[in-house]
Each structure stands twice: as structure tokens, then as C-alpha cells.
Design a protein around this motif. Structure first.
Motif, PDB file in Angstrom:
ATOM      1  N   GLN A 137       0.916  -1.254  -0.024  1.00  0.00           N
ATOM      2  CA  GLN A 137      -0.012   0.075  -0.079  1.00  0.00           C
ATOM      3  C   GLN A 137       1.100   1.134   0.046  1.00  0.00           C
ATOM      4  OE1 GLN A 137      -2.596  -0.575   3.499  1.00  0.00           O
ATOM      5  NE2 GLN A 137      -4.191  -1.744   2.251  1.00  0.00           N
ATOM      6  N   LYS A 138       1.919   1.138   0.805  1.00  0.00           N
ATOM      7  CA  LYS A 138       2.995   2.440   0.734  1.00  0.00           C
ATOM      8  C   LYS A 138       3.432   2.445  -0.566  1.00  0.00           C
ATOM      9  CE  LYS A 138       4.178   2.046   5.563  1.00  0.00           C
ATOM     10  NZ  LYS A 138       5.248   2.021   6.567  1.00  0.00           N
ATOM     11  N   ILE A 139       3.967   1.277  -1.190  1.00  0.00           N
ATOM     12  CA  ILE A 139       4.457   1.598  -2.475  1.00  0.00           C
ATOM     13  C   ILE A 139       3.447   2.131  -3.413  1.00  0.00           C
ATOM     14  CG2 ILE A 139       5.494   0.173  -4.348  1.00  0.00           C
ATOM     15  CD1 ILE A 139       6.525  -1.624  -2.335  1.00  0.00           C
ATOM     16  N   LYS A 140       2.295   1.497  -3.363  1.00  0.00           N
ATOM     17  CA  LYS A 140       0.961   1.985  -4.241  1.00  0.00           C
ATOM     18  C   LYS A 140       1.069   3.288  -3.986  1.00  0.00           C
ATOM     19  CE  LYS A 140      -3.537   1.192  -5.272  1.00  0.00           C
ATOM     20  NZ  LYS A 140      -5.081   0.638  -4.912  1.00  0.00           N
ATOM     21  N   GLN A 141       0.970   3.768  -2.848  1.00  0.00           N
ATOM     22  CA  GLN A 141       0.668   5.479  -2.671  1.00  0.00           C
ATOM     23  C   GLN A 141       1.914   6.246  -3.128  1.00  0.00           C
ATOM     24  OE1 GLN A 141       0.128   5.658   1.696  1.00  0.00           O
ATOM     25  NE2 GLN A 141      -1.942   5.111   1.772  1.00  0.00           N
ATOM     26  N   LYS A 142       3.009   5.701  -2.989  1.00  0.00           N
ATOM     27  CA  LYS A 142       4.202   6.278  -3.663  1.00  0.00           C
ATOM     28  C   LYS A 142       4.197   6.530  -4.895  1.00  0.00           C
ATOM     29  CE  LYS A 142       9.024   6.473  -3.247  1.00  0.00           C
ATOM     30  NZ  LYS A 142      10.517   5.825  -2.692  1.00  0.00           N
ATOM     31  N   LEU A 143       3.774   5.176  -5.588  1.00  0.00           N
ATOM     32  CA  LEU A 143       3.750   5.038  -7.222  1.00  0.00           C
ATOM     33  C   LEU A 143       2.498   6.257  -7.485  1.00  0.00           C
ATOM     34  CD1 LEU A 143       4.154   1.327  -7.789  1.00  0.00           C
ATOM     35  CD2 LEU A 143       5.723   3.144  -8.133  1.00  0.00           C
ATOM     36  N   GLU A 144       1.525   6.188  -6.762  1.00  0.00           N
ATOM     37  CA  GLU A 144       0.326   6.879  -6.978  1.00  0.00           C
ATOM     38  C   GLU A 144       0.906   8.609  -7.044  1.00  0.00           C
ATOM     39  OE1 GLU A 144      -2.853   6.160  -4.825  1.00  0.00           O
ATOM     40  OE2 GLU A 144      -3.626   4.205  -5.899  1.00  0.00           O
ATOM     41  N   ALA A 145       1.694   8.833  -6.075  1.00  0.00           N
ATOM     42  CA  ALA A 145       2.237  10.156  -5.851  1.00  0.00           C
ATOM     43  C   ALA A 145       3.038  10.451  -6.804  1.00  0.00           C
ATOM     44  CB  ALA A 145       2.924  10.213  -4.454  1.00  0.00           C
ATOM     45  N   ASP A 146       3.821   9.529  -7.310  1.00  0.00           N
ATOM     46  CA  ASP A 146       4.937   9.626  -8.302  1.00  0.00           C
ATOM     47  C   ASP A 146       4.152   9.602  -9.843  1.00  0.00           C
ATOM     48  OD1 ASP A 146       7.169   9.464  -6.682  1.00  0.00           O
ATOM     49  OD2 ASP A 146       7.518   7.345  -7.130  1.00  0.00           O
ATOM     50  N   LYS A 147       3.033   9.002 -10.001  1.00  0.00           N
ATOM     51  CA  LYS A 147       2.183   9.166 -11.033  1.00  0.00           C
ATOM     52  C   LYS A 147       1.706  10.592 -11.155  1.00  0.00           C
ATOM     53  CE  LYS A 147      -1.702   6.938 -13.419  1.00  0.00           C
ATOM     54  NZ  LYS A 147      -2.751   5.860 -13.622  1.00  0.00           N
ATOM     55  N   THR A 148       1.299  10.943 -10.058  1.00  0.00           N
ATOM     56  CA  THR A 148       0.664  12.302 -10.288  1.00  0.00           C
ATOM     57  C   THR A 148       1.632  13.480 -10.570  1.00  0.00           C
ATOM     58  OG1 THR A 148      -0.920  11.578  -8.455  1.00  0.00           O
ATOM     59  CG2 THR A 148      -0.747  14.002  -8.760  1.00  0.00           C
ATOM     60  N   LEU A 149       2.583  13.113  -9.913  1.00  0.00           N
ATOM     61  CA  LEU A 149       3.878  14.083 -10.097  1.00  0.00           C
ATOM     62  C   LEU A 149       4.396  14.029 -11.659  1.00  0.00           C
ATOM     63  CD1 LEU A 149       5.637  16.261  -9.077  1.00  0.00           C
ATOM     64  CD2 LEU A 149       7.307  14.338  -8.326  1.00  0.00           C
ATOM     65  N   LEU A 150       4.562  12.735 -11.886  1.00  0.00           N
ATOM     66  CA  LEU A 150       4.827  12.575 -13.443  1.00  0.00           C
ATOM     67  C   LEU A 150       3.882  13.225 -14.300  1.00  0.00           C
ATOM     68  CD1 LEU A 150       6.302   9.020 -13.459  1.00  0.00           C
ATOM     69  CD2 LEU A 150       7.557  11.159 -13.718  1.00  0.00           C
TER      70      LEU A 150
ATOM     71  N   GLN B 206       1.737  15.497 -13.640  1.00  0.00           N
ATOM     72  CA  GLN B 206       1.847  17.152 -13.646  1.00  0.00           C
ATOM     73  C   GLN B 206       3.246  17.688 -14.492  1.00  0.00           C
ATOM     74  OE1 GLN B 206       2.160  17.926  -9.337  1.00  0.00           O
ATOM     75  NE2 GLN B 206      -0.077  17.763  -9.122  1.00  0.00           N
ATOM     76  N   GLU B 207       4.369  16.721 -14.195  1.00  0.00           N
ATOM     77  CA  GLU B 207       5.481  17.330 -15.015  1.00  0.00           C
ATOM     78  C   GLU B 207       5.177  17.177 -16.610  1.00  0.00           C
ATOM     79  OE1 GLU B 207       8.347  14.875 -13.439  1.00  0.00           O
ATOM     80  OE2 GLU B 207       8.785  15.893 -11.948  1.00  0.00           O
ATOM     81  N   ARG B 208       4.353  15.895 -16.984  1.00  0.00           N
ATOM     82  CA  ARG B 208       4.036  15.756 -18.463  1.00  0.00           C
ATOM     83  C   ARG B 208       3.240  16.861 -19.144  1.00  0.00           C
ATOM     84  NH1 ARG B 208       0.450  10.790 -20.673  1.00  0.00           N
ATOM     85  NH2 ARG B 208       0.380  11.429 -23.054  1.00  0.00           N
ATOM     86  N   GLU B 209       2.122  17.245 -18.143  1.00  0.00           N
ATOM     87  CA  GLU B 209       1.339  18.353 -18.572  1.00  0.00           C
ATOM     88  C   GLU B 209       2.553  19.783 -18.676  1.00  0.00           C
ATOM     89  OE1 GLU B 209      -1.777  18.778 -15.890  1.00  0.00           O
ATOM     90  OE2 GLU B 209      -2.715  16.729 -16.620  1.00  0.00           O
ATOM     91  N   THR B 210       3.011  19.925 -17.662  1.00  0.00           N
ATOM     92  CA  THR B 210       4.183  21.120 -17.710  1.00  0.00           C
ATOM     93  C   THR B 210       4.960  20.931 -18.957  1.00  0.00           C
ATOM     94  OG1 THR B 210       4.114  21.252 -15.232  1.00  0.00           O
ATOM     95  CG2 THR B 210       5.681  22.473 -16.571  1.00  0.00           C
ATOM     96  N   SER B 211       5.374  19.838 -19.097  1.00  0.00           N
ATOM     97  CA  SER B 211       6.334  19.675 -20.305  1.00  0.00           C
ATOM     98  C   SER B 211       5.808  20.036 -21.629  1.00  0.00           C
ATOM     99  CB  SER B 211       6.981  18.158 -20.433  1.00  0.00           C
ATOM    100  OG  SER B 211       7.836  18.305 -19.059  1.00  0.00           O
TER     101      SER B 211
END
Length: 249
Positions: free
Chosen positions: A31-44, A46-51
Motif C-alpha cells: 500500500q505504501k508502495i502503491k501510494q508512493k507510485l500514485e504520488a509519483d504518477k501524479t507528479l509525473l 503534472q510534469e508531463r502536462e508542464t512539459s
């Protein structure tokens, strides 16, 4: 057997409990890994949209720059064409100006030669005029010297003539006075000095005689030999004043 089975069940429960705890731990880790992956996904994301936004912005900038470069290239081409035309016109105008300057220079050279010749003629004429003026001045100086010498001579003659007249008048007056002492008519008192208050002066007789003479000869021809020295002086002064353009009196 029951105890043996119970122990087996107990052991199995213990194993299951351990497996469950491990599984629960793994689940939590996942679950922690999932949450981290989801956070990373969200960040990615956002970064993708920014890029993607930056990429779109850069694409727009590149397109604008391409359009500006195209406009600038067209302007450069127009300026090059205009520069070529201007250069040709400048060369043509320069050649025309050089030809005009050359023509004017040749004309000016001819005009300068004419002016130099005219100036030389004027110089020669001026030298002749100066020489003539110098001769006239010398002649005028000689004439003036002649008039001055003549006036000086006339003055001396006037002084001598007046002395002679005064002496004769004194002699005649004294003779009349001597005759008056002998009983004849007493003559009028006469003075022999220049005195304005004297009514019977020798000098007044001279002035009256000259005045009467000038009034007499206004409408008659004059013989220079008949003039007195005073009248000759007056004539010389009049001629000298006429020659110098001044008023004699």
C-alpha cells in the motif's frame, strides 16, 4: 491423537498467524508502495502536462520566430534590391556630377583666364591713370606754387605801394599844414594808421578807392594792367579758390 492434532492445529495456527502477519506487513508495504507510485504518477502527470505546455509554447515561439525570420528575409531581399537600385542611381549621379564639375571647371578656367587678362588690362590702365594723376598733381603743384609765389609777390608790392602812398600822403598833408601856418586853408585832420574809429584815414581812402573801382567795372571789360596791387591780389585769390573748389571769402 487429539493432543497431537491439537498441537498440529496450534502449530498450524501459529504458522498461519505468522503468515497472516507477514502478509499484512507485505500488504501495508505494498500500500505504501502503491501510494508512493500514485504520488509519483501524479507528479509525473503534472510534469508531463508542464512539459507538454512548455513544448507547445516553444513550438509557438519557434513558429513565430520562423514567421519573423521569413518577414525579415523578405525585408532583407527588398532592401538588397533597393540598395542595388540606390547604388546604381548613386553611381549614375556621381558620374553626372563629375561630368558637370569637369565642365564647370573647364568653363571656370576659361573665365579665370579672361578675368586675368581683364585684370592685367585694368592694372595697365590703372598704372596709366596713376602716372597721369601724378603728372597732373605735379603740374597742379607747380601751378599752386606759381599762385602762391604770385600772391606773395603781390603782397610785397601791396606793402611797398601802401608805404609809398602813405609817404606821399604824409608829405602832401604836412605841406598843406605848412601852408595853413602861412595863412592858407587848414586841411582836414588825417591819420596815417589803421584805425577803425578814424574818419579820415589813409587806409580808408584806399578801401573806398578799391570799392568804387569794383562798382565801376562790374559791366566793363577789365585790363589787368590797370588793376591795383590789392585788386590783383583779389583776382589771384579768386582764381586760386576756383581752382581748389573753395569759397575765396
Amino acid at each position: 491423537q487429539l493432543n497431537s492434532m491439537g498441537r498440529e492445529v496450534f502449530k498450524e495456527n501459529i504458522c498461519l498467524h505468522g503468515a497472516f502477519a507477514y502478509q499484512l506487513k507485505e500488504t501495508r508495504e505494498l500500500q505504501k508502495i502503491k501510494q508512493k507510485l500514485e504520488a509519483d504518477k501524479t507528479l509525473l502527470l503534472q510534469e508531463r502536462e508542464t512539459s507538454e505546455g512548455l513544448i507547445r509554447k516553444k513550438i509557438l515561439q519557434i513558429n513565430c520566430q520562423k514567421a519573423q525570420i521569413g518577414d525579415l528575409q523578405r525585408k532583407v531581399e527588398k532592401l538588397e534590391v533597393a540598395l542595388c537600385c540606390t547604388t546604381r542611381e548613386s553611381v549614375r549621379q556621381t558620374q553626372k556630377t563629375q561630368h558637370q564639375v569637369l565642365t564647370e571647371s573647364q568653363a571656370s578656367t576659361v573665365e579665370i583666364k579672361k578675368l586675368q587678362q581683364l585684370l592685367e588690362m585694368k592694372d595697365r590702365e590703372m598704372n596709366r591713370v596713376k602716372k597721369l594723376a601724378r603728372n597732373i598733381l605735379n603740374e597742379r603743384t607747380e601751378v599752386e606754387r606759381f599762385f602762391l609765389d604770385a600772391l606773395e609777390h603781390v603782397k610785397q608790392e601791396i606793402i611797398s605801394s601802401r608805404k609809398h602812398y602813405k609817404k606821399k600822403a604824409q608829405t602832401a598833408y604836412y605841406r598843406k599844414m605848412m601852408e595853413a601856418c602861412a595863412g592858407k586853408v587848414v586841411p582836414k585832420i588825417q591819420t596815417f594808421k589803421s584805425n577803425l574809429n578814424s574818419r579820415n584815414s589813409v587806409y580808408r581812402d584806399l578801401e573806398e578807392a578799391e570799392k568804387c573801382y569794383w562798382e565801376k567795372i562790374q559791366f566793363e571789360k577789365v585790363d589787368i594792367s590797370e588793376l591795383t596791387w590789392e585788386q590783383k591780389e583779389r583776382v589771384l585769390r579768386l582764381l586760386f579758390a576756383k581752382m581748389n573748389g573753395t569759397n575765396p571769402w
